[in-house]
Write a protein that holds these residues in place. Structure first.
Motif, PDB file in Angstrom:
ATOM      1  N   GLU C 237       0.842  -1.201   0.000  1.00 26.28           N
ATOM      2  CA  GLU C 237       0.000   0.000   0.000  1.00 26.28           C
ATOM      3  C   GLU C 237       0.874   1.247   0.000  1.00 26.28           C
ATOM      4  N   VAL C 238       0.315   2.285  -0.596  1.00 27.76           N
ATOM      5  CA  VAL C 238       0.999   3.579  -0.492  1.00 27.76           C
ATOM      6  C   VAL C 238       0.606   4.160   0.854  1.00 27.76           C
ATOM      7  N   MET C 286      -1.884 -10.859   6.187  1.00 33.00           N
ATOM      8  CA  MET C 286      -1.974  -9.416   6.433  1.00 33.00           C
ATOM      9  C   MET C 286      -2.915  -9.127   7.597  1.00 33.00           C
ATOM     10  N   PRO C 287      -2.542  -8.186   8.438  1.00 30.63           N
ATOM     11  CA  PRO C 287      -3.467  -7.775   9.500  1.00 30.63           C
ATOM     12  C   PRO C 287      -4.749  -7.244   8.861  1.00 30.63           C
ATOM     13  N   SER C 288      -5.838  -7.455   9.533  1.00 30.16           N
ATOM     14  CA  SER C 288      -7.099  -7.067   8.904  1.00 30.16           C
ATOM     15  C   SER C 288      -7.297  -5.558   8.912  1.00 30.16           C
ATOM     16  N   GLY C 289      -6.705  -4.885   9.866  1.00 30.70           N
ATOM     17  CA  GLY C 289      -6.876  -3.430   9.899  1.00 30.70           C
ATOM     18  C   GLY C 289      -5.754  -2.749   9.157  1.00 30.70           C
ATOM     19  N   GLN C 306      -9.666  -1.856  11.523  1.00 30.44           N
ATOM     20  CA  GLN C 306     -10.168  -1.098  10.380  1.00 30.44           C
ATOM     21  C   GLN C 306      -9.023  -0.473   9.602  1.00 30.44           C
ATOM     22  N   SER C 307      -9.112  -0.601   8.287  1.00 30.84           N
ATOM     23  CA  SER C 307      -8.069   0.003   7.472  1.00 30.84           C
ATOM     24  C   SER C 307      -8.240   1.515   7.475  1.00 30.84           C
ATOM     25  N   PRO C 308      -7.139   2.218   7.610  1.00 30.52           N
ATOM     26  CA  PRO C 308      -7.238   3.677   7.550  1.00 30.52           C
ATOM     27  C   PRO C 308      -7.445   4.134   6.109  1.00 30.52           C
ATOM     28  N   GLN C 309      -8.024   5.275   5.934  1.00 31.75           N
ATOM     29  CA  GLN C 309      -8.180   5.867   4.609  1.00 31.75           C
ATOM     30  C   GLN C 309      -7.059   6.867   4.397  1.00 31.75           C
ATOM     31  N   GLU C 310      -7.113   7.470   3.225  1.00 28.87           N
ATOM     32  CA  GLU C 310      -6.130   8.488   2.918  1.00 28.87           C
ATOM     33  C   GLU C 310      -6.454   9.734   3.731  1.00 28.87           C
ATOM     34  N   GLU C 311      -5.522  10.161   4.517  1.00 34.52           N
ATOM     35  CA  GLU C 311      -5.758  11.340   5.340  1.00 34.52           C
ATOM     36  C   GLU C 311      -4.715  12.392   4.988  1.00 34.52           C
ATOM     37  N   GLY C 312      -4.627  13.408   5.807  1.00 38.68           N
ATOM     38  CA  GLY C 312      -3.634  14.456   5.572  1.00 38.68           C
ATOM     39  C   GLY C 312      -4.079  15.418   4.496  1.00 38.68           C
ATOM     40  N   PRO C 317      -0.632  13.385   1.266  1.00 35.20           N
ATOM     41  CA  PRO C 317      -1.554  12.387   1.811  1.00 35.20           C
ATOM     42  C   PRO C 317      -0.814  11.309   2.603  1.00 35.20           C
ATOM     43  N   VAL C 318      -1.487  10.796   3.582  1.00 31.41           N
ATOM     44  CA  VAL C 318      -0.889   9.758   4.405  1.00 31.41           C
ATOM     45  C   VAL C 318      -1.987   8.799   4.842  1.00 31.41           C
ATOM     46  N   ARG C 319      -1.665   7.515   4.834  1.00 26.80           N
ATOM     47  CA  ARG C 319      -2.670   6.505   5.157  1.00 26.80           C
ATOM     48  C   ARG C 319      -2.492   6.102   6.625  1.00 26.80           C
TER      49      ARG C 319
END
Lengths: 523, 297, 354, 328, 318
Positions: C237-238, C286-289, C306-312, C317-319
């Motif tokens: 993931e980026v 892979m961890p589920s979150g 929970q997977s984080p979304q693109e923030e920042g 941007p930062v995940r």
């Protein structure tokens, strides 16, 4: 850089060239060979089949010098380019050869031969009494070491009476003398060629026969051509070839496919197939040899007569002749074939008698009945040995089969290092040849180590007696003693089969099994 | 960290690492269906060989002169040979000979070849380079069958001698293979590490290098067993192997070749059995190769 | 992630790539998106197994047989590449998009001269004679700083040093004036002094030839030398995407922070290096979150699920959940507050599950 | 960094004099011999308790030197004194005993562990060989060791392939530690690891050193790593030591042009693009070492004199040795 | 280059020395008295002894060995015990026959193996691949003599298309010669082609997975150009070496093939010489075979090093 690439390319080229040259040398060997015998190569391709007779042999004849020869197959070749002083007919009676006639003195000690006139050797030398004398001397010359000298050993004196009369004096009477002259000892080679240091008679034979030697390809084939100055009747065809096929199936295949005209020997399993083939004529004749098992009487358990006798009753000779030989052999009880005058009709072939065999074994008191049966590794030998094992194991023996090359078997025989061996004899015209050296004490082939005074006496008497009736009686007695003594288990007399293409005519089946090519005609 | 997690959960299983390794290897083997097939057939053949006495409907050496050269029938499934013997039974007993020949001759080759290869490769030096290796080169430059033929002729015909001959002929292959493996491993850092830890040469050869050569040895051994079966059959075909009347596939073939036109079954069945055996062992060997893949995953 | 502009040479959006075998499909790349502007250098940085090389191979259409682009777009100058046939792709490869690889030792065919290999590359795409192509090779060799270029054309790869071979690879890649050069760890196999030469060369060429570069590396030092934009990847993931300056001055994602902190510095001296604990998880475990949650020093309970979304910001941007509005409401892990980076990453703390 | 220096004594643990390791390429009855001077005349000391870093580019002979020190490869000539005793003179048995004191950790975490042995078996064997602890205690000793390097005790039952690269390197460290050595040679011990894991292992090595009073020879091509961990640093070029000095001295004032170039070549995230000393060309082949100063073919400062005379490794400052005619 | 050749030639001599020792010692412990073999069943003791003396069979073995090697070095292989022909001329007669068989089977093998190997490697995992793999596996598992017998049974006995056995010299009738040799060449070639297919497949797969193949694609080459322009050449090199190593096994195969098809070549000569204890012929034939194997390996090495620029002919380390 370019330099290096260039040198690499050069090297590659060189290597490839080298490979090609190597390959060419392989082929080149053949090229030069056929260049050496150019007409031969032409012969092979230009000969129309009608003018060539091709004989299939069961083995490649090693030595082409009749005086050095020992192999059976060589005698086949000698019928093409050599002649013997005496010949034999279908009944094995002596008929004229290079000697058109002969006298034997009353006492059987003096033989006078009247020779054919106008005979020339292939190298142009004349055939006469001197030539015969030369040949006899050659055979007796110890430097030559001829294995056939024994046939002439009793000669005390020989003399050339005139150009075409030759006289021999024997030390003592020797009944088989004449028949010996119908064999190797009577083959006459050219004295001129024999004296010539350049000529190796073992590879380039020179005789007086109807065909003269052209070329040989070792362990493959031999080529002969009609001898135009032959004194007798000129053969019907011009070219004669002998091809060796040690594999019996291949031999037959080549006959069936038409590549061979006549074959000297077949596997008995193919008898039916060949007889059914409409394009093949098969000539069958009783053989003169004997086949069986040689027992080492110096070793346990065969030092015991009862054990040996038991074997005589344990084997089923009829089953053997039927299964292995497809009835192409006669059950045997003595060294003399049923067709021979020496044969004893009172000795009947016994049925297989398991109980009797077991009784005999019991009487013998021998406990360890295990032994090794040494055979040579041909398919028929293997089949036979497996049958024998099965039969002998039934009555209480423990048989182990060991396949050893024929040469090695012989070696063991001479060493006395065997229990039981499958060894037989192709046979001789005179019954002496089937008996004396095989069963007389300490004689050449008496590998059994057995000794019986009465038998020895009979065998010696039989060879020094001239009268055939007297001899017949002696051999009959000898056969009975042999059956009783049982140093050798007689199993069968192999019949001789000569299959040939149906266009081959004039075949005269002499029991010695030799094909006389000059008799044959091609249609 | 999943691994540590697993560890804490399955402590009991973890205690037996070899078993665990074996299990993963067998799982891997199971995925290779052809190898499983080869293994099953090989196993069946071994089973057949072991229990030939009970499985064969006839005595393989029993001759029936009234039933010579009979075509396959309900009585004689594969027909009979030139002495009226049951080919089916002989083929079953022939499995004993062939498998024995394969296993024992390769065993001989291993017993001689492995120590020589290990020592030669580990210590190198003149003897290794100019005697042992050149000797193996020399032996390998003579065609195996030719060498086996000559050796069998020297030792005398018979199954035991044939196995010794084949074993000797196969030996240089193992010497070379093992030496090569040792050469590769002795430069590996774990061997250097072992030496640096003061472990004796003997121990390094036996405990560290040898176990790592086992995979290639096993693969080579299965191939060699297959090859040995063929060579034994070849020797028997030429009369230098198993002696009659013991049934050997090779000698049955030799007999049968003379009857190709009248009784082809004599040659066809034992030949087919050799083929099946060899291909099964090869398949199984391929499977083992994958199973023992040093990459492990 | 970032907006597209007309200057975009390459746009990658939502790229999902994985490997397939008989039994299962293992996804490696999980929604990778980025843009490369004309004349710009984008560095993709991450540790081994993060999927950076797979990204570059996807662009080239050179995925191994078992590899598969599940979804996503790759647009080169506005044209979609993912649906191109092998034949169409081969017209682009080596022509408009070129690539150089990590191992200059093995990336050249050992049995052909280097000249031959480049001539071949030129003549696929340009209708020129052999002679013209050879001239072009000599020209390129001069450009990439290969001494006595005319002779070197006849060299075999094994006759050259690693640095020279990498120069050959660059010459080959640039022979057809590509608009985009993908450099996959081009200096990893080289010594520092040689690496410096190659990096300088690439920077020089980029200016001269007006091309864009996508540089794949694990070495943040190389990133700092080369990058205009940086894409930080973790486990397919980026996780962070920004310009070089902001990345080093203001790294946002805990992983990026940890990575930068754990490099031994030439300046000053620290007794112990701050470390990220543990190791990268396996693709099939892979961890589920958040994929970094198991190693993260700041992780809260929700991070594991929970997977984080693109923030920042749009420019950076930062995940990571930390930059989300919800962060303050999330549940801290039991056993006290996270205390930043440890120096011993050995034994892992396991997440507490309900 | 204060603590290590305090522990450090002036006593030499290892003294190396004129160490040479030449490899013969080819050789034998039918081959021409060629000589590779992998290590050519090294003289230096290793002080008790210090970490001596050795840096250099590939092929400079640093790894060969490590192996030669341990007699894993017999040196061509030269002496190696360990606590005053010449190692090169030892016979096999004595050498095995000595190996208890000097250990080595290799670069490749995949090749340096026997794939067919469990970690426990591997370590127990070593412990047994040197009879470190009684038989009954071996397992717990090894498990403690594993825990000490940051692995779980269960690792005892596992095979190498069940570990990640970083964990394997921890196993390697445990193996080195198992015999309670005094000196550990780390041969590129962290080079194959990812940055984050590399940092973990570096920290572990530091921790262990303090705890067990170890001495390290730390061989690496990575200057930042060497700087981070070393007390003194030696720079090697083509089999020779070209500079040897305290860590801070060498990094702040490199005396040899090669060292200077090496430092300037490192891409560093903390500086903005610095001025770089570009070196010409490649390292010459060790088969064909240049005459005079080995570095003259690439040296920006080289003169005619450098081509002829080989400079000796001499003190240019206190505790700062360099092999350059023009070093100051 | 020269030093490489010298070195390899030196090694060859050492190997040949060992071969000569093996051959000589083997032959001289073979049971069977050659004198008896020559004179046969009807020989007398005196003539046997004379012959033994004459042939040097009564000398110590070491003497016999040196005498033999001395003659060998002068190109004298001795004379057949059996019929006194020169062994060298016997060999010269048989070698072209076996060479023809060898060349034909090689041709057949290569014709099958290259397409099969390429297809199965480039279409990995497809039905093509499985068929080629199955063929390869069956090929190596088929006992050569059984394949020969099967071919005879099917094509000669049942269908009657081919002669079941025999041989026609190529100098006599080229077409017939090839016709006769076809079945044996197939019997021998199938195994080799199976092995080559196998090797080519794995070698090609390895090469196809290598970095420079990826480079090829990266510069825009199409698959065909990559496979034939780059991969095939690189993967054939190891196949050549390995198949050279297989050459010994291949020659062994000719022995049994010639026996089955009754081709009067080197192999049959060898079997006959064992059966008849014809020592000089046996020694000569085995020495020749070993020499051929060693030479082929040598030439392959040289060829390999020319084709593969990486290998310098200066005699690198082993």
């Amino acid at each position: 850089m370019d330099d290096r690439m260039y040198s690499k390319k050069l090297l590659t080229t060189l290597l490839l060239t080298l490979l090609i040259v190597l390959a060419a040398c392989g082929g080149g060997g053949q090229d030069s060979e056929s260049a050496g015998g150019e007409d031969e190569a032409e012969d092979l391709t230009n000969n129309d089949a009608e003018d060539t007779l091709v004989v299939g042999l069961d083995d490649d004849p090693p030595l082409l010098d009749p005086h050095l020869s020992t192999a059976q197959v060589e005698s086949q070749i000698f019928k093409a380019n050599y002649e013997t002083l005496i010949n034999v007919d279908e009944n094995l009676d002596p008929i004229p050869g290079l000697a058109k006639d002969w006298d034997v003195s009353e006492d059987g000690l003096t033989y006078t031969f009247y020779l054919q006139e106008g005979v020339t050797f292939h190298d142009g030398a004349d055939f006469n009494a001197e030539a015969v004398k030369y040949n006899f001397e050659r055979i007796l010359d110890e430097d030559l070491g001829s294995p056939n000298a024994s046939d002439l050993r009793l000669i005390e004196e020989m003399s050339v009476e005139d150009e075409y009369t030759f006289v021999v004096e024997l030390e003592e009477t020797f009944a088989p003398f004449l028949s010996g002259l119908s064999h190797r000892a009577g083959q006459i080679v050219s004295p001129k060629a024999a004296e010539d240091e350049e000529i190796d008679l073992s590879n380039e034979p020179v005789g007086t026969g109807p065909f003269q030697f052209v070329d040989r390809t070792a362990q493959s084939h031999l080529e002969f051509e009609r001898f135009d100055d032959y004194w007798g009747e000129s053969p019907d065809y011009k070219y004669l070839e002998y091809h060796a096929f040690s594999n019996e199936d291949t031999r037959i295949t080549n006959l069936v496919s038409g590549d061979l005209d006549i074959v000297n020997r077949i596997a008995h399993k193919d008898i039916e197939q060949l007889e059914e083939n409409p394009e093949i004529n098969m000539s069958e004749e009783d053989g003169i040899g004997f086949q069986g098992l040689m027992l080492n009487t110096d070793r346990e358990p065969f030092d015991n007569q009862k054990v040996r006798q038991a074997m005589n009753y344990a084997v089923d000779r009829d089953a053997i002749t039927e299964v292995v030989f497809h009835n192409g052999a006669e059950p045997a009880v003595s060294p003399f074939a049923p067709s021979s005058w020496a044969n004893n009709p009172d000795l009947e072939v016994p049925d297989r008698e398991v109980e009797k065999a077991q009784e005999l074994l019991e009487e013998s008191g021998v406990e360890d009945l295990s032994f090794t049966l040494t055979v040579s590794p041909s398919p028929a030998e293997q089949q036979l040995s497996e049958m024998l094992k099965s039969m002998l194991d039934d009555v209480g023996f423990e048989v182990e089969i060991e396949q050893v090359e024929f040469g090695a078997i012989l070696d063991r025989m001479y060493e006395g290092d065997y229990d039981v061996a499958r060894l037989g004899w192709s046979g001789r015209v005179d019954p002496d040849g089937n008996a004396y050296s095989w069963f007389h004490t300490d004689e050449t082939y008496n590998f059994t180590g057995s000794s019986n005074e009465q038998l020895d006496e009979l065998l010696v008497d039989a060879r020094t007696t001239v009268d055939q009736n007297e001899r017949q009686e002696m051999y009959r007695q000898a056969a009975e003693i042999l059956w009783d003594e049982a140093p050798y288990i007689f199993l069968y007399h192999e019949n001789d089969y000569k299959p040939m293409k149906d266009n081959v005519q004039g075949f005269n089946h002499v029991p010695d099994g030799l094909i006389r090519p000059a008799d044959l005609t091609l249609e | 960290m999943e691994q540590t997690e697993n560890l804490s959960v399955q402590t009991t299983k973890v205690q037996n690492p070899r078993l665990r390794m074996l299990k993963t290897m067998l799982e891997r083997l199971w995925q290779n269906k052809l190898a499983v097939f080869g293994g099953v057939v090989t196993f069946l053949l071994i089973f057949t060989a072991l229990f030939a006495t009970w499985l064969a409907p006839h005595d393989p050496t029993e001759q029936n002169y009234s039933a010579v050269l009979q075509a396959p029938s309900s009585e004689y499934w594969f027909g009979t040979d030139n002495l009226g013997r049951d080919i089916f039974s002989r083929v079953i007993y022939g499995a004993q000979v062939s498998l024995q020949a394969g296993l024992i001759s390769v065993g001989i080759a291993l017993i001689i070849g492995v120590p020589i290869g290990l020592i030669s490769g580990y210590y190198r030096g003149f003897i290794d380079e100019y005697i042992i290796m050149r000797m193996t080169d020399a032996m390998l430059s003579i065609p195996a069958l030719v060498l086996a033929l000559a050796l069998a002729a020297v030792l005398g015909a018979g199954l035991t001698n044939a196995m010794i001959a084949i074993g000797l002929v196969l030996t240089p292959n193992f010497v070379r293979l093992i030496r090569g493996e040792v050469l590769a491993h002795r430069e590996k850092e774990y061997v250097e590490a072992g030496k640096a830890s003061g472990i004796s040469d003997f121990s390094i050869i036996l405990k560290h290098i040898l176990p790592n050569t086992i995979a290639p040895i096993m693969v080579q051994a299965t191939l060699a067993i297959a090859a040995a079966i063929i060579v034994e059959a070849s020797l028997s075909y030429l009369g230098l192997g198993t002696q009659p009347p013991n049934p050997s596939w090779g000698s049955m073939l030799a007999t049968g070749q003379g009857y190709l036109d009248s009784a082809p079954w004599i040659a066809l069945f034992p030949g087919a059995l050799i083929f099946i055996t060899v291909i099964s062992i090869n398949l199984f060997g391929d499977g083992i190769r994958d199973m023992l893949d040093p990459k492990m995953k | 992630m970032k907006s597209t502009s007309e200057e975009n040479q390459l746009q990658v959006h939502g790229l999902e790539v994985g490997f397939k075998n008989k039994k299962k499909y293992t996804q490696i790349l999980n929604g990778v998106s980025f843009n490369v502007n004309k004349g710009e250098t984008l560095c993709i940085v991450g540790e081994s197994g993060c999927g950076k090389s797979l990204t570059s191979l996807s662009i080239m259409g050179l995925l191994p047989e078992s590899g598969e682009v599940r979804s996503g777009e790759i647009r080169f100058e506005g044209q979609e590449l993912t649906n191109r046939s092998m034949k169409e792709m081969s017209k682009i490869r080596g022509n408009e998009i070129s690539m150089i690889f990590q191992e200059p030792m093995t990336s050249l065919n050992p049995v052909h001269t280097v000249g031959k290999q480049i001539i071949e590359a030129i003549r696929i795409h340009r209708n020129v004679s052999k002679k013209e192509a050879t001239e072009r090779v000599v020209e390129m060799f001069e450009l990439v700083g290969i001494p006595s270029p005319r002779e070197r054309v006849h060299n075999y790869p094994h006759e050259m040093s690693g640095g020279m071979r990498q120069r050959v690879m660059i010459a080959m890649a640039l022979a057809c004036d590509p608009k985009l050069l993908i450099a996959d760890e081009p200096t990893t196999a080289l010594d520092v002094t040689i690496q410096a030469q190659i990096l300088d060369l690439l920077n020089e060429l980029k200016g001269d030839l007006d091309m864009s570069i996508v540089m794949i590396t694990h070495d943040l030092g190389v990133v700092s030398e080369m990058a205009d934009q940086v894409l930080v990847m973790y486990a397919g993931e980026v996780i962070e995407y920004t310009d070089s300056k902001s990345l080093f001055e203001n790294p946002k994602h805990p992983y990026t922070q940890g990575l930068i902190a754990s490099i031994p510095k030439l300046q000053g001296k620290t007794e112990e290096l701050p470390v990220i604990k543990g190791a990268v998880p396996n693709p099939d475990e892979m961890p589920s979150g958040c994929r970094f949650s198991t190693r993260c020093a700041f992780a809260k309970q929700e991070c594991f699920d929970q997977s984080p979304q693109e923030e920042g910001t749009e420019a950076h941007p930062v995940r990571c959940w930390m930059y989300s509005a919800e962060w303050q409401q999330m549940t801290p892990l039991k056993g006290g507050e996270s205390n930043g980076y440890t120096t011993d990453g050995a034994v892992d703390r396991e997440p507490i599950r309900n | 960094m204060a603590t290590p220096q305090m522990e450090q004594s002036t006593e030499n643990l290892l003294e190396i004099k004129g160490l040479k390791k030449y490899f013969e390429l080819g050789g034998g009855l039918f081959k021409q011999k060629q000589q590779v001077k992998a290590v050519d005349d090294l003289t230096f000391n290793v002080k008790k308790g210090e970490t001596l870093g050795i840096v250099g580019e590939s092929g400079c002979g640093k790894s060969t030197m490590g192996r030669a020190l341990l007699q894993l490869q017999k040196p061509t000539s030269g002496e190696v004194y360990y606590e005053g005793q010449d190692i090169a003179q030892l016979n096999g048995k004595q050498l095995r005993k000595l190996r208890k004191d000097i250990q080595i950790i290799f670069q490749d975490p995949f090749a340096s562990l026997n794939p067919r042995m469990t970690v426990g078996a591997m370590l127990t064997e070593i412990v047994a060989t040197h009879e470190i602890v009684p038989k009954k205690e071996r397992q717990s000793y090894v498990q403690n060791l594993l825990e000490e390097v940051g692995l779980k005790a269960e690792a005892y039952w596992k095979y190498p392939h069940e570990f990640s690269g970083g964990q394997r390197q921890r196993v390697s460290i445990a193996r080195a530690l198992a015999v309670q050595p005094k000196l550990i040679i780390c041969d590129e011990a962290v080079s194959a690891l990812d940055v984050s894991v590399q940092a973990q292992v570096l920290n572990l090595l530091q921790k262990l050193k303090r705890k067990h009073q170890l001495t390290y020879i730390f061989i690496s091509h990575d200057l930042s790593v060497v700087k981070h961990i070393s007390d003194r640093v030696g720079v090697m070029y083509l089999g020779k030591m070209v500079e040897l000095a305290d860590e801070d001295s060498i990094y702040e004032n490199p005396a040899h042009p090669y060292t200077q170039a090496l430092f300037s070549a490192i891409p560093d995230i903390t500086e903005d693009h610095k001025e770089r000393i570009q070196l010409k060309g490649d390292v010459p082949s060790p088969l064909n070492v240049p005459t005079g100063c080995r570095f003259h073919t690439r040296c920006p400062l080289a003169t005619e004199y450098c081509k002829q005379a080989e400079p000796a490794l001499e003190e240019v400052k206190e505790h700062h040795l360099a092999a350059c005619h023009y070093a100051e | 280059m020269l030093s490489f050749l010298l070195r390899r030639a030196g090694l060859m001599i050492v190997i040949l020395f060992f071969v000569s020792i093996i051959v000589f010692s083997l032959v001289n412990v073979l049971p069977g008295d050659p004198a008896l073999m020559i004179l046969g069943q009807e020989a007398t003791d005196e003539s046997l002894e004379a012959l033994r003396e004459d042939m040097g069979l009564n000398d110590p073995l070491v003497m016999q060995y040196f005498a033999w090697v001395g003659d060998l070095l002068q190109g004298d292989f001795g004379q057949s015990f059996r019929d006194n022909t020169e062994v060298s001329s016997l060999l010269a007669e048989k070698i072209p026959i076996t060479l023809q068989l060898t060349v034909m089977s090689f041709a057949i093998a290569v014709l099958i193996a290259i397409p099969a190997g390429v297809i199965s490697a480039t279409r990995k995992g497809t039905l093509w691949d499985s068929s080629a793999t199955l063929f390869a596996l069956s090929g190596v598992s088929l006992p050569p003599f059984w394949l020969g017998i099967l071919l005879i049974f099917i094509f000669a006995v049942t269908l009657g298309w081919f002669p079941p056995s025999g041989y026609v010299p190529i100098t006599e009738n080229v077409a017939q010669s090839l016709w006769y040799m076809l079945l044996p060449a197939v019997a021998l070639g199938v195994r080799l082609s199976a092995e080559l297919t196998r090797m080519l497949r794995s070698s090609l797969l390895e090469v196809l997975g290598s970095d420079y193949i990826r480079t090829g694609y990266a510069k825009g080459l199409l698959e065909r150009a990559v496979v034939y322009g780059h991969a095939l050449r690189n993967s054939i090199l190891p196949v050549i070496t390995v198949s050279a190593l297989q050459f010994a096994a291949f020659l062994g195969g000719t022995v049994i093939t010639e026996e089955i098809f009754n081709i009067p070549g080197l192999g049959q000569l060898l079997v006959t010489s064992i059966q008849t204890r014809d020592f000089p012929v046996l020694q000569g034939a085995v020495m020749f075979m070993a020499l051929a194997v060693i030479l082929i390996n040598f030439l392959t090495d040289v060829l390999y090093s020319i084709l593969d620029p990486r290998i310098k002919l200066t005699g690198g380390s082993q």
